[in-house]
Write an enzyme that holds these catalytic residues in place. Structure first.
Site, mmCIF file in Angstrom:
data_model
loop_
_atom_site.group_PDB
_atom_site.id
_atom_site.type_symbol
_atom_site.label_atom_id
_atom_site.label_comp_id
_atom_site.label_asym_id
_atom_site.label_seq_id
_atom_site.Cartn_x
_atom_site.Cartn_y
_atom_site.Cartn_z
ATOM 1 N N HIS A 142 -64.862 39.881 -27.522
ATOM 2 C CA HIS A 142 -65.144 41.003 -28.412
ATOM 3 C C HIS A 142 -64.751 40.678 -29.853
ATOM 4 O O HIS A 142 -63.877 39.850 -30.109
ATOM 5 C CB HIS A 142 -64.395 42.251 -27.955
ATOM 6 C CG HIS A 142 -62.911 42.116 -28.035
ATOM 7 N ND1 HIS A 142 -62.191 42.296 -29.203
ATOM 8 C CD2 HIS A 142 -61.993 41.791 -27.092
ATOM 9 C CE1 HIS A 142 -60.918 42.100 -28.978
ATOM 10 N NE2 HIS A 142 -60.758 41.786 -27.705
ATOM 11 N N GLU A 145 -60.047 43.205 -19.724
ATOM 12 C CA GLU A 145 -58.869 42.452 -20.141
ATOM 13 C C GLU A 145 -57.723 42.614 -19.132
ATOM 14 O O GLU A 145 -57.745 43.491 -18.265
ATOM 15 C CB GLU A 145 -58.428 42.911 -21.534
ATOM 16 C CG GLU A 145 -57.265 42.133 -22.139
ATOM 17 C CD GLU A 145 -57.503 40.641 -22.288
ATOM 18 O OE1 GLU A 145 -57.780 39.992 -21.263
ATOM 19 O OE2 GLU A 145 -57.368 40.127 -23.418
#
Length: 260
Positions: free
Chosen positions: A24, A122
């Site tokens: 990201h 994550e």
């Protein structure tokens, strides 16, 4: 174009799949943690969104992969359901081209489906920036994303008292790659996170035995893209065949359709 550390493995085999891995773009939590000394336990960082710099990184990455032709070859996009990853996914694979981009390059005419999966999020636990908002909330803001493979509306995986072990993150990554291999698509983009992507590549290299250069095993920069090519023989390794992981995804027969 050099795809930022792309390495193609064993090109002689026709039985391969190409994975384009993207971390990201910069999130507001990256600034708070790295530049302002904010504690990672801060609730202010809950499901962090992209920073202005992150939005610029997304725009630049989209133009780069458009010029390379990659945007027209990806068949499926898998994204983490955390906000910063979804914003990156939409910005790269649904965003508008720079009006100043060279006319020598074809405009994007491919809109691959974008699917959110829990398994590629994550490292979980303790830090609110890694806890996601409800799917019912996010579905309103991200109508282009398919959320059908996420079973729980609220975040049932994140724990407030324990941080996920890195070994468990690596196991999750191997399970994810095995699932990707069983998909019918040959070229897939994954938009995920620094720890998850690094642990997955390190596990593919160290546990499965796929030869990867040291540069591919380092931490990803924000919005960095690395591409790898894997073979059928890689996916038949004992480590992958016996990997055990929580059931984050449904069987690989599921088909997806673009919302565009």
């Amino acid at each position: 174009m050099d795809l930022c550390g792309a390495q193609m493995l064993r090109l002689s085999s026709p039985h391969f799949k190409t994975l384009h891995l993207v971390r990201h773009a910069q999130g507001v939590h990256n600034i708070a943690l790295e530049e302002k000394g904010e504690k990672p336990e801060s609730e202010k960082l809950f499901d962090a969104h992209l920073s202005p710099k992150g939005l610029q990184q997304v725009s630049e990455r989209r133009n780069q992969i458009l010029e390379s032709g990659l945007l027209n070859t990806v068949e499926l996009v898998i994204t983490s359901p955390l906000r910063r990853a979804m914003e990156t996914s939409i910005g790269i694979f649904r965003g508008q081209e720079d009006v100043n981009i060279s006319e020598d390059f074809a405009k994007a005419n491919n809109f691959p489906p974008i699917v959110a999966l829990e398994i590629c999020r994550e490292r979980m636990g303790l830090y609110p920036c890694d806890r996601r908002a409800s799917i019912s909330t996010r579905r309103t803001f991200f109508p282009e994303i398919d959320f059908t493979m996420i079973e729980s509306d609220e975040d049932a995986l994140w724990q407030d008292k324990e941080r996920e072990k890195l070994e468990d993150v690596a196991t999750r990554g191997l399970h994810f790659v095995k699932w990707l291999w069983e998909r019918p698509e040959k070229e897939i983009a994954i938009v995920s996170h620094g720890i998850f992507l690094q642990q997955t590549l390190c596990a593919l290299h160290g546990k499965v035995g796929i030869p990867l250069e040291d540069s591919l095993l380092t931490r990803f920069a924000n919005c960095e893209l690395r591409s790898i090519r894997i073979e059928k023989s890689d996916m038949e390794a004992d480590t992958l065949m016996t990997s055990n992981c929580r059931n984050y995804v449904t069987p690989p027969s599921t088909s997806f359709h673009s919302h565009a």
